[in-house]
Design a protein around this motif. Structure first.
Motif, short mmCIF file in Angstrom:
data_model
loop_
_atom_site.label_atom_id
_atom_site.label_comp_id
_atom_site.label_asym_id
_atom_site.label_seq_id
_atom_site.Cartn_x
_atom_site.Cartn_y
_atom_site.Cartn_z
N SER A 237 9.94 8.09 -42.20
CA SER A 237 10.63 6.79 -42.25
C SER A 237 9.64 5.63 -42.18
O SER A 237 9.85 4.59 -42.79
CB SER A 237 11.65 6.69 -41.11
N LEU A 238 8.53 5.82 -41.44
CA LEU A 238 7.52 4.77 -41.36
C LEU A 238 6.90 4.52 -42.73
O LEU A 238 6.84 3.37 -43.19
CB LEU A 238 6.43 5.17 -40.35
N PHE A 239 6.45 5.58 -43.39
CA PHE A 239 5.82 5.40 -44.71
C PHE A 239 6.82 4.94 -45.75
O PHE A 239 6.47 4.17 -46.65
CB PHE A 239 5.13 6.70 -45.14
N GLU A 240 8.09 5.36 -45.62
CA GLU A 240 9.11 4.89 -46.55
C GLU A 240 9.30 3.38 -46.43
O GLU A 240 9.39 2.66 -47.43
CB GLU A 240 10.44 5.61 -46.27
N ASN A 241 9.32 2.89 -45.19
CA ASN A 241 9.44 1.44 -44.96
C ASN A 241 8.22 0.69 -45.49
O ASN A 241 8.35 -0.39 -46.08
CB ASN A 241 9.61 1.15 -43.47
N LEU A 242 7.03 1.25 -45.28
CA LEU A 242 5.81 0.61 -45.76
C LEU A 242 5.78 0.55 -47.28
O LEU A 242 5.44 -0.49 -47.87
CB LEU A 242 4.58 1.36 -45.24
N PHE A 243 6.14 1.65 -47.94
CA PHE A 243 6.16 1.65 -49.40
C PHE A 243 7.18 0.64 -49.92
O PHE A 243 6.94 -0.05 -50.92
CB PHE A 243 6.49 3.04 -49.95
N ARG A 244 8.32 0.56 -49.26
CA ARG A 244 9.37 -0.34 -49.73
C ARG A 244 8.93 -1.80 -49.67
O ARG A 244 9.16 -2.56 -50.62
CB ARG A 244 10.65 -0.14 -48.90
N ILE A 245 8.29 -2.20 -48.59
CA ILE A 245 7.91 -3.62 -48.49
C ILE A 245 6.71 -3.97 -49.37
O ILE A 245 6.52 -5.12 -49.74
CB ILE A 245 7.62 -4.05 -47.02
N HIS A 246 5.91 -2.95 -49.72
CA HIS A 246 4.72 -3.23 -50.52
C HIS A 246 4.92 -2.99 -52.01
O HIS A 246 4.01 -3.25 -52.80
CB HIS A 246 3.54 -2.39 -50.03
N LYS A 247 6.10 -2.49 -52.40
CA LYS A 247 6.36 -2.25 -53.82
C LYS A 247 6.24 -3.54 -54.63
O LYS A 247 5.78 -3.54 -55.76
CB LYS A 247 7.76 -1.66 -54.00
N THR A 248 6.71 -4.61 -54.04
CA THR A 248 6.60 -5.92 -54.68
C THR A 248 5.49 -6.68 -53.99
O THR A 248 5.54 -6.90 -52.78
CB THR A 248 7.93 -6.71 -54.54
N ALA A 249 4.48 -7.07 -54.76
CA ALA A 249 3.33 -7.79 -54.18
C ALA A 249 3.80 -9.10 -53.57
O ALA A 249 4.46 -9.91 -54.23
CB ALA A 249 2.28 -8.04 -55.25
N SER A 250 3.50 -9.30 -52.31
CA SER A 250 3.93 -10.52 -51.62
C SER A 250 3.01 -10.78 -50.43
O SER A 250 2.42 -9.84 -49.88
CB SER A 250 5.37 -10.36 -51.13
#
Length: 917
Positions: A341-354
């Motif tokens: 769940s930690l890596f899933e959350n990290l991937f989700r927020i970083h999918k879009t460069a911001s």
């Protein structure tokens, strides 16, 4: 009980076969373990263990190709796709992976069933051309590209398979096809070997060809596990494949068919249990096992077969503590581990460069059980400090730099979590590994307590190293979205294996793991349509009619496979418990399975059918009551001496227990980020803006010009107070911008109403703004004075009559500030709380000698501004005459009720009793 494996070994022993010289081929590796164990029981002498292979291992040996993972195959196939597709027309790896997986499955099926590749690819291409009128001259570019893809299928297949064979690797279908091509040479070089195939049912064309070749050359024996009830009934799907093999194989024209047994018809205790929800099934399995354990003392010949493997975790949690020996053949899915769940959350927020992140995502990551310890600093939880800062400052979007300012000692961890992800894939993967090792360094401080967590970390370390290997070898991952796709593909296939004694105690397994194995007691869960059997799922580019034409398996054959597994579990079992979910859900399975209906219609066994209702304890709702102890009374007295506000007294009227929590225990609601401006924030902004405007006008008579001069300041003052109250929350867009504009409109409308009143000839003189009042009241029975304190929003003189005004940004109607019976004013919160508040303000000002009676008091409602000043009124009856002037008689009547209310709060014999809201 006698098992199928035991019967096969006994038969071989009677025919004087030397077990050491045999090679056993089984459907799965797991069955081989049981076979090895049974040999010791059958043989009465010491011998070398025979070679035991699964069918996949045997075919790999034949083909001289090594099987690789689906992810490896996907990367290899993308290399072929890039080579044969124009650069401008190429899909990204992420888009490719969605359809590439399906095409690989079709390649696999075509090869396993030895279908001529050119024939079926040309057929598929022709279908698409007909569908899209390929002879038309005005085809769009999209249709041209689409048809071009179908025309290239043969080229994709040939290049891909050639590349794999050159590397001595392959997918299952290719390995099977190559094995068939090598079978004749293998037979010539292996004349001395003897193979025993046992427990097979559905065979693909390649498997059939290989086994028949070995049988015809007298190099093999085959044992089927099929019951007469299934094979003799031409409509029974459990015998579908065995009937076909028996009828079509030339070998069986001259050789006996081993075996058709008579086990299914023997007496069995079969119970069909309908249970609501998956968790209900898991709980009942626990109860059932506890009952069986008490009856049999051990669960040596008992199996729990999970139709839906997602039930594993709930079942493990429901197992009774009395079970000592346990073996789980299914691995624990890595995707269910907290670290996933930690890596899933990290991937989700970083999918879009911001450069900024949504506060809920940031809080979720900072609160994660593997991240929080990284922010411990000298017994202080810095992650909590960061979360409090986000909440208290209304930060809807947060930049990493803001976090670093608050936690300067943890910049390295903040960088790992929130920065350096969009620079390159290599850096992103390095970040993931660095985060794993950072967590590991913390867990290493107490290895004995963190062994399981360290195992999680190890498996994720292996997973990310595999991604690094694939990317360095193929270099197909170009962005975070593609990386996330590959990560999820690897994660879905990885499991954390359980350690246990595989031959002892209770067995928990999936349906496919039960192949060839027999148990005395079987518990099968999730026997619902859509799960057992899976139903009409078609994850393929090959249409249904084309599959029929080429003898490829369809959903009917796949259903027949599960029918066989289901009935084979029942063949030798004595006690069978079939569980299904009574709550039909289209996503996780529908009504009870057709298997259950078929069992009932067969009439062979007496089926006991029960609907199991969960044990739901009757929880009687009782209202809370808090007794006033000496300590609590002292707290109440201290509060009374410090001062009751009108809002605290109305809070007691609404619900005494809330008064106790908020005023005595000082329990406040958790401060969360206001994504949308809350009603109380809007009210505070409007109040403070009007205070700014009218404070300079105290003791002056309002004029139209004076009011008009305030209008240009509205935007500035409302903005100022929003920033002051809403902190760093964003009011520049969305709902917040609307609330901001509403606040400005409320103020403007109020000022316009004042102008209209002045133009109508009314004289308005401002006397006080936000007037603070504090008075002491003596109450009979209490030996200390009670203090009442509060602020009045506005006091003015309207045509010479003093008015006490309370602002409300919500909607208030005239009937909410009217009283008929004085006794009701402290008992009916919904109806009279507004009247109580305004009268309390008048009472305080009168007692403090700040006003002379008579006066008027009431509310200005910004949502009901057209109604003007809503005056408090005492009515003689519900429809009687209204008296809006507050006189000494009014105050005296109110004082009696006010003192009675305060006396009740301070009375040691009256508990704080919760009211039903």
């Amino acid at each position: 009980m006698t098992t199928f494996i035991f019967d096969v070994l006994n038969d071989l022993k009677k025919k004087n076969y030397n077990f050491s010289e045999l090679t056993f081929i089984l459907p799965s590796k797991r069955a081989g373990l049981f076979l090895k164990h049974q040999i010791a029981k059958v043989s009465n002498k010491t011998l070398f263990a025979p070679e035991i292979l699964s069918i996949e291992e045997f075919v790999e040996e034949l083909s001289q190709l090594k099987s690789v993972t689906n992810t490896d195959l996907l990367f290899e196939f993308y290399s072929t796709y890039q080579k044969l597709t124009e650069t401008a027309k190429q899909d990204t790896f992420e888009s490719f992976s969605k359809w590439g997986q399906i095409l690989l499955q079709d390649f696999n099926e075509i090869d396993r069933y030895l279908i001529p590749q050119h024939q079926i690819f040309n057929y598929l291409s022709a279908i698409q051309e007909i569908n899209h009128w390929s002879s038309e001259s005005n085809q769009t570019e999209f249709i041209k590209n689409y048809l071009s893809f179908w025309n290239k299928l043969t080229a994709y297949y040939e290049d891909f398979t050639t590349s794999l064979i050159n590397k001595n690797i392959g997918y299952q279908g290719l390995i099977y096809r190559e094995a068939v091509e090598n079978i004749e040479a293998y037979i010539q070089n292996t004349a001395s070997k003897k193979f025993v195939f046992l427990g097979f049912n559905a065979l693909n064309t390649a498997e059939e060809t290989i086994i028949q070749e070995l049988l015809q050359n007298d190099l093999a024996k085959i044992y089927w596990d099929i019951d007469a009830v299934f094979i003799e009934n031409p409509k029974h799907d459990a015998g579908l494949f065995t009937r076909q093999h028996k009828a079509r194989w030339t070998y069986f024209k001259n050789h006996s068919f081993n075996w058709i047994t008579q086990n299914y018809s023997k007496e069995k205790n079969i119970s069909v249990l309908g249970i609501p929800k998956n968790v209900g099934q898991a709980k009942y399995i626990g109860e059932l096992l506890e009952h069986l354990k008490l009856e049999n003392n051990n669960l040596q010949h008992t199996a729990v077969v999970l139709g839906d493997e997602n039930l594993l975790v709930p079942v493990l949690n429901a197992l009774p503590s009395s079970i000592e020996a346990l073996n789980i053949t299914m691995g624990f899915p890595l995707k269910s581990i907290p670290l996933a769940s930690l890596f899933e959350n990290l991937f989700r927020i970083h999918k879009t460069a911001s450069n900024s992140y949504y506060y809920k995502d940031v809080i979720t990551i900072l609160s994660h059980q593997f991240v929080r310890p990284l922010f411990f600093e000298e017994h202080t939880d810095t992650s909590n400090k960061l979360i409090e800062h986000i909440n208290s400052n209304n930060l809807t979007y947060i930049k990493p730099e803001q976090l670093k300012k608050i936690a300067p000692k943890h910049t390295a961890v903040i960088d790992l979590l929130f920065t350096n992800w969009s620079t390159s894939i290599k850096d992103t993967l390095s970040n993931c590994l660095a985060l794993i090792f950072t967590i590991k360094s913390y867990l290493d401080e107490d290895k004995s307590s963190n062994r399981l967590s360290l195992e999680y970390l190890y498996r994720f370390n292996v997973l990310f190293n595999e991604v690094i290997r694939l990317n360095s070898k193929y270099n197909h991952i170009k962005d975070i979205a593609s990386l996330h796709s590959v990560y999820k593909e690897l994660l879905s296939s990885e499991t954390l294996d359980f350690q246990g004694e595989p031959l002892q105690g209770l067995q928990i397994m999936g349906m496919l793991e039960s192949r060839v194995l027999d148990f005395e007691t079987v518990i099968i869960s999730s026997v619902n349509e859509g799960i057992l059997p899976a139903g009409k799922s078609n994850n393929s580019f090959i249409p249904f009619d084309v599959k029929l034409e080429n003898s490829l398996p369809t959903y009917k054959e796949k259903d027949a496979v599960y029918t066989y597994h289901f009935y084979r579990l029942l063949q030798r079992a004595k006690n069978v418990f079939i569980l299904y979910n009574t709550e039909a859900d289209v996503l996780t399975g529908g009504e009870k399975s057709r298997f259950i209906t078929q069992l009932e219609l067969e009439g062979i066994h007496n089926i006991k059918h029960h609907i199991i209702a969960p044990k739901v304890p009757v929880i009687e709702h009782s209202l809370n009551a808090v007794r006033k102890t000496d300590t609590l009374l002292q707290d109440i007295f201290n509060l009374a001496k410090a001062g009751f506000s009108p809002s605290s007294l109305t809070n007691y009227m609404r619900n005494p227990i809330d008064f106790y929590y908020q005023k005595i225990l000082k329990i406040r609601e958790y401060e969360d980020v206001e994504e949308t401006v809350a009603a109380n924030t809007l009210g505070t902004v409007v109040h403070n803006t009007l205070e700014d405007f009218y404070e300079p006008l105290i003791n002056t008579v309002l004029t139209v010009d004076a009011i008009n001069n305030l209008k240009p300041k509205i935007n500035d003052r409302v903005t100022f107070h929003f920033k002051n109250e809403y902190k760093e929350g964003d009011i520049s867009k969305g709902k917040n911008l609307i609330v901001f504009e509403i606040a400005k409109r409320y103020v403007l409308n109020f000022l316009n109403a004042e102008i209209e009143a002045i133009k109508a000839g009314n004289e308005i003189k401002i006397l006080q703004v936000e007037a603070h009042n504090e008075v002491e009241v003596t109450i009979s029975g209490l030996d200390f004075p009670i203090k009442i304190t509060g602020k009045v929003d506005r006091v003015d003189a309207y045509n010479g009559i003093t008015r006490i005004i309370d602002y409300k940004t919500g909607s208030v109607e005239q009937n909410q500030v009217e009283v008929v019976d004085w006794a009701d004013i402290t008992t009916d919160y919904k109806k009279y709380s507004k009247s109580f508040q305004v009268l309390t303000y008048v009472y305080m000002m009168y007692k403090a000698n700040n006003i002379n009676l008579p006066v008027e008091a009431g509310i200005i409602s910004f949502k009901n501004l057209n109604s003007g000043f809503l005056k408090f009124a005492k009515k003689e009856s519900s429809r009687g005459k209204k008296n809006t002037l507050i006189t000494e008689a009014t105050i005296a009547a109110f004082e009696t009720e006010l003192k009675a209310l305060i006396s009740e709060i301070c009375n040691p014999d009256i508990d704080f009793l919760e009211k039903e809201v």
